[in-house]
Each structure stands twice: as structure tokens, then as C-alpha cells.
Design a protein around this motif. Structure first.
Motif, PDB file in Angstrom:
ATOM      1  N   MET A  84      24.472  -1.568  31.212  1.00 23.49           N
ATOM      2  CA  MET A  84      23.922  -2.387  32.291  1.00 23.49           C
ATOM      3  C   MET A  84      24.860  -3.538  32.626  1.00 23.49           C
ATOM      4  SD  MET A  84      19.940  -2.431  31.001  1.00 23.49           S
ATOM      5  CE  MET A  84      19.267  -3.133  32.495  1.00 23.49           C
ATOM      6  N   GLU A  85      24.783  -4.002  33.864  1.00 25.07           N
ATOM      7  CA  GLU A  85      25.620  -5.121  34.294  1.00 25.07           C
ATOM      8  C   GLU A  85      25.252  -6.386  33.528  1.00 25.07           C
ATOM      9  OE1 GLU A  85      25.457  -5.736  38.454  1.00 25.07           O
ATOM     10  OE2 GLU A  85      26.115  -3.711  38.971  1.00 25.07           O
ATOM     11  N   LYS A  86      26.235  -7.269  33.402  1.00 28.18           N
ATOM     12  CA  LYS A  86      26.038  -8.491  32.627  1.00 28.18           C
ATOM     13  C   LYS A  86      24.904  -9.341  33.195  1.00 28.18           C
ATOM     14  CE  LYS A  86      28.555 -12.486  30.811  1.00 28.18           C
ATOM     15  NZ  LYS A  86      29.865 -13.199  30.767  1.00 28.18           N
ATOM     16  N   LYS A  87      24.883  -9.525  34.520  1.00 29.10           N
ATOM     17  CA  LYS A  87      23.834 -10.366  35.116  1.00 29.10           C
ATOM     18  C   LYS A  87      22.459  -9.731  34.927  1.00 29.10           C
ATOM     19  CE  LYS A  87      23.943  -8.418  39.788  1.00 29.10           C
ATOM     20  NZ  LYS A  87      24.011  -8.708  41.224  1.00 29.10           N
ATOM     21  N   THR A  88      22.399  -8.388  34.933  1.00 27.01           N
ATOM     22  CA  THR A  88      21.127  -7.701  34.727  1.00 27.01           C
ATOM     23  C   THR A  88      20.645  -7.899  33.294  1.00 27.01           C
ATOM     24  OG1 THR A  88      21.735  -6.031  36.371  1.00 27.01           O
ATOM     25  CG2 THR A  88      19.959  -5.471  34.851  1.00 27.01           C
ATOM     26  N   ARG A  89      21.538  -7.728  32.318  1.00 28.59           N
ATOM     27  CA  ARG A  89      21.167  -7.931  30.916  1.00 28.59           C
ATOM     28  C   ARG A  89      20.664  -9.354  30.691  1.00 28.59           C
ATOM     29  NH1 ARG A  89      26.365  -5.431  29.490  1.00 28.59           N
ATOM     30  NH2 ARG A  89      27.025  -7.505  28.780  1.00 28.59           N
ATOM     31  N   ARG A  90      21.363 -10.323  31.286  1.00 24.52           N
ATOM     32  CA  ARG A  90      21.005 -11.721  31.091  1.00 24.52           C
ATOM     33  C   ARG A  90      19.616 -12.024  31.647  1.00 24.52           C
ATOM     34  NH1 ARG A  90      25.308 -13.756  33.045  1.00 24.52           N
ATOM     35  NH2 ARG A  90      24.557 -14.027  35.173  1.00 24.52           N
ATOM     36  N   SER A  91      19.365 -11.606  32.877  1.00 23.35           N
ATOM     37  CA  SER A  91      18.082 -11.924  33.512  1.00 23.35           C
ATOM     38  C   SER A  91      16.932 -11.187  32.846  1.00 23.35           C
ATOM     39  CB  SER A  91      18.137 -11.585  35.009  1.00 23.35           C
ATOM     40  OG  SER A  91      18.420 -10.207  35.195  1.00 23.35           O
ATOM     41  N   ILE A  92      17.130  -9.914  32.480  1.00 21.78           N
ATOM     42  CA  ILE A  92      16.068  -9.164  31.798  1.00 21.78           C
ATOM     43  C   ILE A  92      15.804  -9.768  30.417  1.00 21.78           C
ATOM     44  CG2 ILE A  92      15.407  -6.931  30.849  1.00 21.78           C
ATOM     45  CD1 ILE A  92      15.353  -6.982  33.861  1.00 21.78           C
ATOM     46  N   GLY A  93      16.875 -10.163  29.724  1.00 19.30           N
ATOM     47  CA  GLY A  93      16.717 -10.784  28.409  1.00 19.30           C
ATOM     48  C   GLY A  93      15.895 -12.061  28.478  1.00 19.30           C
ATOM     49  N   ILE A  94      16.208 -12.919  29.474  1.00 19.20           N
ATOM     50  CA  ILE A  94      15.435 -14.158  29.660  1.00 19.20           C
ATOM     51  C   ILE A  94      13.978 -13.845  29.953  1.00 19.20           C
ATOM     52  CG2 ILE A  94      15.144 -16.170  31.157  1.00 19.20           C
ATOM     53  CD1 ILE A  94      18.197 -16.187  31.501  1.00 19.20           C
TER      54      ILE A  94
END
Length: 588
Positions: A168-178
Motif C-alpha cells: 500500500m502507498e505510504k500516505k494510505t498506510r499512515r491514514s489507515i493506521g491513524i
């Protein structure tokens, strides 16, 4: 017992604030242009369920605190919607993450099971409410089943994230993780303090986390623009390939016709046949000019048209213009007047080909749209310094003129003015668009002054570098002096010249053979690159005429193989022959 701080922040006031934020996010999301894909549909449903959940969370806070005034049945019904929308929110959150991780969200029957259990449990299981210092709240088996079902989707989403993390894209991982951190905190706090109104805050936070990262309107707009740009580049490449092929396929037979017609003009003494042949030449040249116009426009559109500065003789350029337009004007019964400033420098530096093209377009249009009267070409010297001069070029006619309201559309591509009146006049509608763009590339602009039904004046001022400041004087005499020693007819023969023609078109071979016959040259002829290579293995040639676009082995590959086999002596000249005149063909 929840701290006072939480009880204040996570209260009905907090829910009202969350609802305001959610409505803003929803309005912004649906007012922006979106791709009609599955991710968009899943996030849309996520927003719908989130807003519904917060709305009924607020309603049930009121109804559960007025339980003696509101029937228990109605209270239960409102709580069913509240709990079901919470489970629905987590269901679409799960589908959304699944789509981001796998690029697909095809439904399977077991995906519905937790949602159905949550809805069924909220309907059929007991509904209770509890009193607390911070207000009443609902609880009981129905709530337990709904929360467990909802957080089952949370666990499934977490498993997907772990499995597909690196894909997954970095921004996607970050937002889903949050988002998952917020959901996990919500689960813990809600279990510890069931009286806290924390679900609305949690849903709002995960929605904001997704909206301003993965689903950001600006980011999606940029991605959509990139997609559109790639489509435009792809279409442009396809257009260039098409033009290259059409250029070759159309020019090849036209050149063959003009070449064979040239032999008829040279060899016949019959005046009628000469007249017919002259008409063929004129029509063929006009057709070739139309193709050139379209190709020039394509080059300008692709930003591949170059302005090349070279030395050129002012008198020669003027004389070429006069020779090209004089017969056209005379054939229509028009007077062609020339006003050339004798103080013009004799040798200038600029792109004489493009300057000629601009003026020729203006003269051709003037003759084309003038039925009677005069066409005047004026070339005057304006201000100058030691190194450069401003030249004012004006073309005036007594033609049909242009309506004032139509002048602004004169330079639009494929635009022809007064179409009904001019329907019988040939043209592409590109001439003036090319004139305008070429002048802009050379640091000038076209000026138009026209009176409908009276005539038009087109003019521009162009700065050119001075190579020889000697005044041109009478340009006709100047040109004659320059051409004293120039050869005007075939004045040599070369029977011993070794020439090889490599071309896959039989008609081109005939044209080339007949033209070379004028110089008593008998060429060798090959119909393919491979056959041409065999000729070079057996013979040494002075000139090789090599076609570019051939099947199996094109001209470039043929030349490479000749070089690799050391088949070309230093004195051998290879001339590329091609009907392909689109952008990049010369460089290739």
C-alpha cells in the motif's frame, strides 16, 4: 467513573460539533469531482453511515434522558437505527480498506454475517438503560452484540492492513493506521466508560483522517489531472504516429504523380498535353501544400517547430515571393503591386523559410479572397541599429474584407469566416493560425485592419539581424547580379556516376530513374534494405538514395548494417528519402 474533562468534551455539545464537522466533510466530498470507482462508492457509504450514526446518537441521548416522556418502543426503535448505523459504518470501513489493499471489494456472502447479526441483535435482544451522574445511557445485550459485530470488522481490517502493508502507498498506510488507533482507543474507552459519548468523536476523527489524506479532493484532483495528462500525451503520440503514417502514405503517391508529370512536361512538345500537365502540377502542388500546412500545425501544437536563424539574401526571398504569387494573381485578373524599400540591408540573419511562409500565407489569402482589384506587398525598413533592423511587412487587398465581430476568431484553428459566402474557396482554416503562432515564436504579432466588402490589410513588424548592411537598391537588379553565374538548366552529364536507389515503392523507382536519365545516370535499384546491402557488398557507389520507411528493414537499420559491415567508403554519400515530414522525422 469518567473524568470531568471527558464528560464535558464528550457530551452533547461535542456531538453537535462532530455533526457540524461531518456535514462539512460530506458536503466538500460530494461537491468535488470524483472518479466513479469502487473506492469512491465505499467512502460515500462510509460517510452516509457515519452521519446517520452521529445524528441518531444525538437523538438517542435526548430520548434516553427523557425516557418517562418518550415511549420505550420508540426509544428502542431509535436505538436500533443508531446501533445498526454504527455497525454499517465499520462494515463500509472494512470494505474501503479491502479495496485500497487489494484493488477490489467484490462482496462475499460471509462479509454480511456480522452486519446481519448486529442488526438482528439490536432488534430482538433486550434493550436497557442505565442512570449515571452524567446522564442516562443505553446498554444491555443488544448493545454488546452490535459493538462486538462492529469491532469484528475492525479486526478484519487490521488483518488486511498487516498482510498488505508493504503493497500500500505510504500516505494510505499512515491514514489507515491513524484511523485504527482512534477506533482501538474508542473500543477501550467505551468499554471502560459506557456513559461517555465517544463513538461520535471517534467516527469523526477517522473520517477526517481519511478525508484529508487518501480521499483529499486536492490529491484526487491532482491524480485525475495526471491521468488526463497521460491520456492527452497518449492521444498526442497516437496523433503523431497517425500523421507520420498518413504523411508518408499520401506524400508518396503525390510525389510519384508530380515526378512523372515533370517528365511529361520535359519530354512533350504537344501544347495541349503541356497545358494538361501544367494543371496537374498546379493541383498536385496545392494538395502537397495543404498537407504541409496540416503537418506544420501539428509541429506547432507539439511545440516542436523550431526557428532556425541563417544568413539569407533579402532580394532572393522577395523574388521568390513575387514569383510564387504573381501567376496566381494574374490568372484571376488581379494587379499585383510590390513596394520594396531600397534601403533594406542586402543580407539578413533569420529564419527565411518561416518568414517566407508567413508572407506567402498572407499573399495567398489576399489573392484567394479578392475577386477584382489589387493585391499589394509592401516591405519597408523601420528603425535599426548597427546589428539589427525592424522590417515592416504589409499585405493589402481589395477583397471581401472581414466583419469586425469575426476578426477575433480569425486565428482560431480550423476556423473559416463567413462560411456561407466562402464555401467554394479551398483551404484548411489553419493558415492564419499558423501565421499568428509563427510570428509569436519570432517575437512579433499580426495586425489586422479590415472593412467588410472593401478590403483588408495584414501587417507585422519583424526584427532581423544584419549580416551585410549594404542597401538592396532595386531588388530585381540585385538579384540578377547575384545569379549571373547560376545554372538554370541541366548543364552536366555524369554517365560514370554510380548511384544506388533503395526503395520498396516501384513508382518511386520509375520517377528517380527517369529524373537521373536527364544526367545520363543509370542507377542500380533495390526493392528492400536487404537487397540494397547485397548491392553494396558487390559495388562501390558515389551516392545511395535510401528510403526511410520500408517493411522488414527500414532505412535506419539498413544504414546501421552497412556501417557495421564496413560497406560504405568515405566518399559515398547516403541521402535519406522520406515522405514523412512530421515532428522528429528529420532528427530521427
Amino acid at each position: 467513573m469518567a473524568p470531568d474533562f471527558f464528560s464535558y468534551i464528550l457530551s452533547i455539545k461535542g456531538q453537535i460539533g462532530c455533526m457540524g464537522v461531518m456535514l462539512y466533510v460530506t458536503w466538500t466530498y460530494f461537491s468535488a469531482k470524483r472518479r466513479p470507482n469502487i473506492a469512491h462508492k465505499m467512502f460515500s457509504m462510509l460517510l452516509f453511515c457515519s452521519v446517520t450514526n452521529i445524528l441518531f446518537d444525538m437523538i438517542t441521548v435526548y430520548t434516553i434522558n427523557h425516557v418517562h416522556e418518550i415511549p420505550l418502543g420508540l426509544n428502542h426503535f431509535l436505538h436500533i437505527i443508531y446501533m445498526s448505523s454504527m455497525a454499517g459504518t465499520m462494515y463500509f470501513f472494512f470494505l474501503y480498506i479491502r479495496n485500497l489493499a487489494f484493488g477490489s471489494s467484490r462482496l462475499k456472502f460471509y462479509h454480511w454475517i456480522p452486519l446481519i447479526i448486529a442488526i438482528s441483535g439490536s432488534i430482538f435482544l433486550p434493550f436497557d438503560y442505565v442512570e449515571s451522574p452524567y446522564g442516562n445511557y443505553s446498554w444491555g445485550p443488544y448493545a454488546t452484540v452490535a459493538f462486538v459485530s462492529a469491532y469484528f470488522y475492525f479486526l478484519c481490517s487490521a488483518v488486511i492492513m498487516i498482510r498488505r502493508w508493504k503493497y500500500m502507498e505510504k500516505k494510505t498506510r499512515r491514514s489507515i493506521g491513524i484511523s485504527m488507533v482512534f477506533l482501538l482507543a474508542n473500543a477501550v474507552l467505551q468499554g471502560m466508560y459506557p456513559e461517555i459519548l465517544i463513538t461520535s468523536v471517534s467516527i469523526t476523527l477517522i473520517t477526517i483522517a481519511l478525508f484529508y489524506t487518501v480521499e483529499s479532493p486536492d490529491m484526487l484532483l491532482i491524480e485525475m489531472l495526471k491521468d488526463e495528462q497521460e491520456k492527452a500525451h497518449s492521444a498526442n503520440r497516437a496523433k503523431s504516429v497517425f500523421l507520420a503514417q498518413m504523411s508518408h502514405d499520401i506524400r508518396t503517391p503525390i510525389n510519384a504523380v508530380l515526378g512523372m508529370n515533370e517528365m511529361i512536361l520535359r519530354e512533350t512538345d504537344n501544347p495541349d498535353i503541356k497545358d494538361y500537365s501544367s494543371n496537374i502540377k498546379e493541383a498536385g502542388t496545392t494538395l502537397l501544400a495543404l498537407i504541409n500546412t496540416i503537418l506544420d500545425f501539428s509541429k506547432i501544437e507539439d511545440n516542436k517547430m523550431e526557428i532556425l536563424s541563417v544568413e539569407y539574401e533579402t532580394a532572393s526571398v522577395i523574388n521568390n515571393l513575387v514569383n510564387s504569387i504573381y501567376n496566381r494573381a494574374r490568372s484571376k485578373g488581379l494587379y499585383f503591386e510590390i513596394d520594396v524599400d531600397e534601403s533594406l540591408p542586402s543580407v539578413l540573419i533569420g529564419d527565411d523559410v518561416r518568414v517566407t511562409q508567413v508572407i506567402m500565407n498572407l499573399l495567398t489569402n489576399a489573392v484567394k479572397y479578392t475577386e477584382k482589384g489589387t493585391v499589394t506587398l509592401s516591405i519597408r525598413r523601420e528603425k535599426s541599429d548597427a546589428d539589427s533592423v525592424d522590417i515592416r511587412v504589409t499585405v493589402t487587398d481589395t477583397g471581401i474584407g472581414i466583419k469586425k465581430e469575426e476578426i477575433s476568431g480569425l486565428f482560431d484553428s480550423f476556423q473559416r469566416l463567413d462560411e456561407e459566402r466562402n464555401r467554394n474557396i479551398e483551404g484548411t482554416g489553419l493558415g492564419m493560425a499558423i501565421v499568428s503562432r509563427l510570428l509569436k515564436m519570432m517575437g512579433s504579432k499580426i495586425e489586422v485592419d479590415s472593412v467588410y466588402g472593401v478590403g483588408s490589410t495584414f501587417s507585422f513588424t519583424l526584427r532581423q539581424q544584419i549580416k551585410d548592411a549594404t542597401p538592396i537598391g532595386d531588388y530585381k537588379k540585385s538579384l540578377e547580379e547575384h545569379r549571373k553565374d547560376m545554372v538554370t538548366e541541366v548543364s552536366f552529364i555524369a554517365p560514370d556516376a554510380r548511384v544506388l536507389i533503395i526503395d520498396d515503392n516501384a513508382m518511386n523507382h520509375k520517377v528517380a530513374k527517369n529524373l537521373l536519365k536527364l544526367f545520363q545516370i543509370v542507377p542500380d535499384q533495390a526493392m528492400s534494405g536487404a537487397e540494397g546491402i547485397e548491392y553494396t557488398k558487390q559495388n562501390t557507389y558515389d551516392i545511395i538514395c535510401l528510403d526511410h520507411m520500408m517493411p522488414e528493414m527500414d532505412g535506419i537499420e539498413t544504414l546501421d548494417r552497412m556501417h557495421a559491415g564496413d560497406l560504405l567508403p568515405d566518399h559515398t554519400v547516403v541521402l535519406a528519402m522520406t515522405a514523412n515530414a512530421v515532428v522528429g522525422a528529420k532528427e530521427m
